[in-house]
Design an enzyme around this catalytic site. Structure first.
Site, PDB file in Angstrom:
ATOM      1  N   CYS A 120       0.823  -1.223   0.000  1.00 14.31           N
ATOM      2  CA  CYS A 120       0.000   0.000   0.000  1.00 14.31           C
ATOM      3  C   CYS A 120       0.851   1.265   0.000  1.00 14.31           C
ATOM      4  O   CYS A 120       0.326   2.360  -0.198  1.00 14.31           O
ATOM      5  CB  CYS A 120      -0.907   0.020   1.221  1.00 14.31           C
ATOM      6  SG  CYS A 120      -1.979  -1.399   1.303  1.00 14.31           S
ATOM      7  N   HIS A 253      -2.392   7.078   4.519  1.00 13.48           N
ATOM      8  CA  HIS A 253      -2.982   5.922   3.827  1.00 13.48           C
ATOM      9  C   HIS A 253      -4.308   5.569   4.509  1.00 13.48           C
ATOM     10  O   HIS A 253      -4.396   5.540   5.733  1.00 13.48           O
ATOM     11  CB  HIS A 253      -2.015   4.746   3.899  1.00 13.48           C
ATOM     12  CG  HIS A 253      -2.595   3.464   3.412  1.00 13.48           C
ATOM     13  ND1 HIS A 253      -3.302   3.373   2.228  1.00 13.48           N
ATOM     14  CD2 HIS A 253      -2.603   2.212   3.941  1.00 13.48           C
ATOM     15  CE1 HIS A 253      -3.700   2.128   2.054  1.00 13.48           C
ATOM     16  NE2 HIS A 253      -3.296   1.408   3.078  1.00 13.48           N
ATOM     17  N   ASN A 283      -9.916   0.327   1.993  1.00  6.45           N
ATOM     18  CA  ASN A 283      -8.477   0.423   1.753  1.00  6.45           C
ATOM     19  C   ASN A 283      -8.198   0.068   0.290  1.00  6.45           C
ATOM     20  O   ASN A 283      -8.312  -1.093  -0.099  1.00  6.45           O
ATOM     21  CB  ASN A 283      -7.766  -0.543   2.705  1.00  6.45           C
ATOM     22  CG  ASN A 283      -6.266  -0.556   2.519  1.00  6.45           C
ATOM     23  OD1 ASN A 283      -5.745  -0.016   1.541  1.00  6.45           O
ATOM     24  ND2 ASN A 283      -5.579  -1.186   3.446  1.00  6.45           N
TER      25      ASN A 283
END
Ligand code: ACO
Length: 328
Positions: A120, A253, A283
């Site tokens: 990520c 994030h 996410n």
């Protein structure tokens, strides 16, 4: 790795585009597949819904409109781009790279094009790579894509991961500018913790029972995430000699609202400086920071001159921050 931007040579984001699949998947819909419910998901993660690509949609399909929008905002034609990096763990396929596919679809025929993987954190890693190539004189105009279709890697029988992830992509143009742009980057990795978030059997390592879905130790990832979001932010601010008070907008994030809240509190940022959109997208891995940048611009918080701190973390385990004076 940590470093300040090259003195006297400014590089910034001059165009941004984002795109998500049309299909919205609610918590209630997921509750039809596993033993979970909307209240649990909202309380433990902050997520209300996410987007999921269709069976015949791949990353390049979702990323292409984002690339076109980023180029249009920068006022560039694809043939002006000499570097195209796609940060992803869900490329269309291992090869050809999604970078090469997108370069062809866009008409960026003079671009070096490839994919890179840093979980990520991929988007922040790719920003740093593109910055380095421009500052080093190798590239003049780069297109950096961050995007993932993690819905393709989900185990629809595992409630601890199914509810967390969604699909989305963003793209930014990086090029030299006259005013201040990037101030610096901090990037790190801890392969020793890699087993807490992994996809065994997805590469050259043999596994007797290869997995087709994400495996995650949620509690360990939670602890890791809360630690590195704070540490990475503090390190980059200190290296760039900037105080927390100087930061106008914090773009972390978007993994879990509890992780974001924890980091925000520790760092001492008031909540009105923090962009949070995990409730709408879940996410989205490498797509998460560009999607949050878009929302920060649309709600008026990110504007010309804003000091923007982006921090990502994810599989690897990896983390990374980028500090940027917004020039758009
Ligand atoms: N619905 C209902 N119950 C659930 C669900 C669910 N979807 N998922 C887990 N549970 C249960 C567990 O089975 C457990 O039950 P038990 O006590 O009977 O064993 C209970 O809820 C509590 O489980 P915990 O794991 O302690 O729950 P926690 O509050 O830690 O939340 C979560 C779990 C949301 C996964 C959290 O640990 C987390 O967010 N971790 C980080 C995950 C993450 O962000 N990953 C990606 C980051 S990196 C990247 O972006 C790729």
């Amino acid at each position: 790795m940590i470093g300040k931007a090259r003195a006297g040579f400014e590089v910034s984001i001059t165009g941004l585009g984002v795109n998500v699949p049309e299909r919205i998947v609610t918590n209630d819909e997921l509750a039809q597949h596993v033993d979970t419910n909307d209240e649990w998901i909202r309380e433990r993660t902050g997520i209300r819904e996410r987007r999921m690509a269709g069976q015949n949609e791949a990353l390049s399909d979702i990323a292409l409109p984002a690339c076109r929008d980023a180029l249009a905002q920068a006022g560039l034609d694809a043939k002006d781009i000499d570097l195209l990096i796609v940060a992803t763990v869900t490329p269309d396929m291992m090869f050809p790279s999604t970078g090469a596919i997108l370069a062809d679809l866009l008409g960026a025929h003079d671009a070096a094009a490839y994919d890179m993987t840093a979980g990520c954190t991929g988007f922040v890693y790719a920003l740093a790579q593109a910055y380095g190539m421009i500052a080093g004189g190798l590239s003049k105009k780069a297109l950096v894509v961050g995007g993932d279709l993690l819905s393709k890697l989900l185990d629809w029988g595992d409630r601890s991961t199914l509810v967390l992830f969604g699909d989305g992509a963003g793209a930014v143009v990086l090029e030299p500018v006259d005013e201040q742009g990037f101030l610096g980057f901090e990037l790190g990795a801890d392969g020793g913790g890699g087993e807490h978030l992994w996809l065994p059997g997805s590469g050259s390592r043999h596994f007797d029972e290869p997995e087709k879905a994400i495996k995650m130790n949620g509690r360990e990832v939670f602890k890791f995430a809360t630690r590195v979001l704070v540490q990475s932010a503090e390190d980059i601010l200190s290296r760039c000699e900037v105080t927390k008070e100087d930061v106008d907008v914090y773009v972390p994030h978007q993994a879990n609202v509890r992780i974001i809240d924890h980091a925000t509190k520790k760092l001492g940022f008031p909540s009105d400086k923090v962009v949070v959109n995990v409730e709408r997208y879940g996410n989205t891995s490498s797509g998460s920071i560009p999607l949050a940048l878009r929302d920060g611009i649309d709600d008026g918080r990110i504007r010309t001159g804003s000091l923007v701190l982006m921090t990502g973390m994810g599989a690897g385990l990896t983390w990374g921050s980028a500090l940027l004076r917004w020039t758009l």
